[in-house]
Write a protein that holds these residues in place. Sequence first.
Motif, PDB file in Angstrom:
ATOM      1  N   LYS A  50      -0.802  -1.692   9.815  1.00 11.91           N
ATOM      2  CA  LYS A  50      -1.935  -1.190   9.022  1.00 11.91           C
ATOM      3  C   LYS A  50      -3.121  -2.137   9.125  1.00 11.91           C
ATOM      4  CE  LYS A  50      -0.949   2.698   6.735  1.00 11.91           C
ATOM      5  NZ  LYS A  50      -1.817   3.881   6.618  1.00 11.91           N
ATOM      6  N   ARG A  51      -2.828  -3.433   9.108  1.00 15.72           N
ATOM      7  CA  ARG A  51      -3.908  -4.414   9.233  1.00 15.72           C
ATOM      8  C   ARG A  51      -4.591  -4.309  10.589  1.00 15.72           C
ATOM      9  NH1 ARG A  51      -1.329 -10.115   7.065  1.00 15.72           N
ATOM     10  NH2 ARG A  51      -0.987  -9.525   4.882  1.00 15.72           N
TER      11      ARG A  51
ATOM     12  N   GLY B 192      -5.358   0.045  11.242  1.00 11.82           N
ATOM     13  CA  GLY B 192      -5.577   0.956  10.120  1.00 11.82           C
ATOM     14  C   GLY B 192      -6.662   1.975  10.370  1.00 11.82           C
TER      15      GLY B 192
ATOM     16  N   SER C 157       2.324 -14.386   7.112  1.00 11.13           N
ATOM     17  CA  SER C 157       0.975 -14.870   7.400  1.00 11.13           C
ATOM     18  C   SER C 157       0.919 -15.377   8.828  1.00 11.13           C
ATOM     19  CB  SER C 157       0.609 -15.998   6.424  1.00 11.13           C
ATOM     20  OG  SER C 157      -0.481 -16.744   6.889  1.00 11.13           O
TER      21      SER C 157
ATOM     22  N   ILE D 104       2.907  -3.189   7.147  1.00  8.65           N
ATOM     23  CA  ILE D 104       1.691  -3.870   6.734  1.00  8.65           C
ATOM     24  C   ILE D 104       0.946  -4.443   7.929  1.00  8.65           C
ATOM     25  CG2 ILE D 104       0.759  -5.792   5.395  1.00  8.65           C
ATOM     26  CD1 ILE D 104       1.661  -3.406   3.757  1.00  8.65           C
TER      27      ILE D 104
ATOM     28  N   ILE E 184      -6.843  -3.391   0.493  1.00  8.99           N
ATOM     29  CA  ILE E 184      -5.988  -4.161   1.390  1.00  8.99           C
ATOM     30  C   ILE E 184      -4.532  -3.854   1.069  1.00  8.99           C
ATOM     31  CG2 ILE E 184      -5.247  -6.482   2.062  1.00  8.99           C
ATOM     32  CD1 ILE E 184      -8.061  -7.456   1.420  1.00  8.99           C
ATOM     33  N   SER E 185      -3.811  -3.379   2.071  1.00  8.05           N
ATOM     34  CA  SER E 185      -2.372  -3.177   1.916  1.00  8.05           C
ATOM     35  C   SER E 185      -1.703  -4.514   2.158  1.00  8.05           C
ATOM     36  CB  SER E 185      -1.855  -2.151   2.929  1.00  8.05           C
ATOM     37  OG  SER E 185      -2.409  -0.890   2.683  1.00  8.05           O
ATOM     38  N   VAL E 186      -1.072  -5.061   1.156  1.00  5.96           N
ATOM     39  CA  VAL E 186      -0.457  -6.373   1.306  1.00  5.96           C
ATOM     40  C   VAL E 186       0.858  -6.402   0.536  1.00  5.96           C
ATOM     41  CG1 VAL E 186      -1.676  -7.371  -0.659  1.00  5.96           C
ATOM     42  CG2 VAL E 186      -0.865  -8.861   1.153  1.00  5.96           C
TER      43      VAL E 186
ATOM     44  N   PRO F 242      -5.979 -10.511   6.436  1.00  8.84           N
ATOM     45  CA  PRO F 242      -6.350  -9.258   5.751  1.00  8.84           C
ATOM     46  C   PRO F 242      -7.732  -9.290   5.129  1.00  8.84           C
ATOM     47  CG  PRO F 242      -4.775 -10.501   4.431  1.00  8.84           C
ATOM     48  CD  PRO F 242      -4.879 -11.203   5.756  1.00  8.84           C
TER      49      PRO F 242
ATOM     50  N   GLY G  30      -7.585  -8.425  12.451  1.00 10.39           N
ATOM     51  CA  GLY G  30      -6.568  -8.024  11.490  1.00 10.39           C
ATOM     52  C   GLY G  30      -5.511  -9.090  11.262  1.00 10.39           C
TER      53      GLY G  30
ATOM     54  N   CYS H  30      -6.871  -7.155  -3.820  1.00 13.72           N
ATOM     55  CA  CYS H  30      -6.339  -6.246  -2.794  1.00 13.72           C
ATOM     56  C   CYS H  30      -6.562  -4.787  -3.193  1.00 13.72           C
ATOM     57  CB  CYS H  30      -4.855  -6.511  -2.568  1.00 13.72           C
ATOM     58  SG  CYS H  30      -4.515  -8.119  -1.822  1.00 13.72           S
TER      59      CYS H  30
ATOM     60  N   ARG I 227     -13.839  -7.451   4.340  1.00 15.15           N
ATOM     61  CA  ARG I 227     -13.094  -7.473   3.076  1.00 15.15           C
ATOM     62  C   ARG I 227     -13.289  -8.851   2.446  1.00 15.15           C
ATOM     63  NH1 ARG I 227      -7.884  -4.292   5.596  1.00 15.15           N
ATOM     64  NH2 ARG I 227      -8.594  -2.195   5.108  1.00 15.15           N
TER      65      ARG I 227
END
Length: 692
Positions: A415-416, A419, A288, A412, A275-277, A123, A120, A270, A217
Amino acid sequence: MRSNDLGSGKNLHLLVDELSKLLDIVKDRYSTAVEAYIKDFPLVLSTLLLGRNVSNVYDLITILDNAVKFLVDSKASIRSLAILSVYELRALLNFIFSRSSVKPMSDSEARTYAFKLISGVAPGLLVVVGDDPIALEKFLSRAQRLGFVVFVVSSRFREVLDSGLVVDGRRGLIRYVSGDPIDGLVYSIGLAVRLLSISIGPLTRENLLEYLQKRIRLGVVTLSTSDKFEAILDAISNLGVCTVVSAGVNYDTGGAIYIDKIEDILPAICGRLGISVILEEELPIGFSSMYEGKSVRDRDVYVEFGNVKPYFELVVSRRLEEVIDGYIEVIGADIDSMREGSVQPLGLLVEVAGVRMKSEYEPVIERSIHRIINHGEETWHVGQRDSGWIRITRRGFDRGFRLKHLGFMLYIGLKRLYGDILDKIQVKIYTDEDRVKDLLKIARGIYGERDRRLIGLLDEDVERYYICTICQSFLSSHVCVITPERPGLCGTVTYIDAEIAYELRGEASSIKPVDRGRPIDVSRGEWEGVDKTVFQLTHGAVNRVSLYSLVSNPTTSTFSFECVSVFIPECNGIMVVDYSYRGETPIGLSFVGIVGMISGLQMPGFLGHSRRWILSRKYFRAEDGLKRIVWMPRFLKEVLGEEFRDRCIEDGVPDLPEKIADEYTAKTLDELLEWLVKVRHPVLELPPILTF
């Protein structure tokens, strides 16, 4: 076999004929060398098509024969795999004949990228094809800033670098693959499948489609390139890969997404990949893994939190109906109401909920806060629990960074990472000092309950310990060895926490199990298996560690330990200082001074550790443990409380707490020596630790 000689699927059979002729040449001239070429340039897609490994020239011939057969298969996914296998074979032959610009990826490099994706940290994975330097630079800057791993296929990538794109090679998010659009794109898709197989195990052509859509992803972006590879784009789209085509590219078939503006490509990807970004309009600084490991100097700080002010970070699980997903609230003053250069109190309360969430996961998720905040371009974090320290730079403040953005980062980032178990996350950030203090009492109670779960479990009861490498982003030669009676030096990761973290995410959690192996010296806590693994993970910097000794090969110290023990030879004893004590110690150094001196190093006589390590029966057992403690700040004695007194009683020195000097009874080394004699400290009857 130049790229511009190849058209769409109409020319596939012409390509097959040409490859067949080239294979005859390879068979005659390069037959014995093919195995070495394939090792450097593995045919991942062709291996899936055949259902077995590809290792020699006869396998290459079989690939071509099978590809022709599968080109008429009724399943679109199988036909697509056959097409990509033909082009993959073409790329290999170009490589053999030294006509290829593909830069192959080694197994170790592939494992590194697979780790970024499955952990994670990144992303997702993007493959970008394009020869417009301006468009490419604009896209890559944003993708790198958001933490994506990007494989670049471009004949003009050098111009992009020369124009000012800064690629963080240490983090390795952007990787040049090839200047040839066909060879590079196909090789990159093979790389994606290779990374997928590293993370989940062997794939088959039957389950490839499912795993490409659900387990990685992956997005393919064509910015500005030739229209000569429609067949490849069709095949990629048919495999379920998200494909985005810039408006200037002439490609009017398949299931691609068409985007007019470069800045709209990442949001589209995304959205398609789930992808939650946080995009630039929501977060004014970069976010990052490329920023992890940076330093924020005093001169660059606008405001800092914790350190000498009340602080806590806490993750608690709630019922689903009690959490509003994505809710961020700041209770108290925000950064723009704080004086520049000030130190402020802070409380981070992260409430999570999920069908698969368990309360046992809380400390594991909580420890991720450290890494997530350090992913911010202008944010810095050390410590944990109630001993954290956060810095916000002046440049971040000028760009508009506020505490709500810190909440966005936590949302975020978690979640990455989690999730799959966290359905909802809400973040409350407290800066009102009275509220922080009230909640800090509650947080400390929760920390204590977590720590007490291990009571009764001994190091001797298990054969497997754990090693934590989270802090290696700052200190490359440091690892933490975690046992039932020896928590992580930061105080956050207990043995059970490490066990749960590894169960949840494997080595992607930065936790590695280690069989302790044959004992070398049990009294000092040295085992063959531990030494071997520490040597490997510290890249040879540390070859021996004693878990229970302060002077004989102690472990390295992290940067964010709660306490530090120091051997004082003049009195044959041990001084213990914790982070909350800001004065000088009898040896003339403050806690901060000692931290700067020993972090990341194996230094006999000095070791940073958690508070609870002082309460362990293994606390420097090789040097007689608690009986050696001669100096400790009064506040630390109060925090350790009755548990420390009980341990002293257990060790036969019930009055030791009163005999340990503090900042009120001994400020200098001479005063400390006088105090020890005055109270008849048990250290006076112990043998010397050092003999000459």
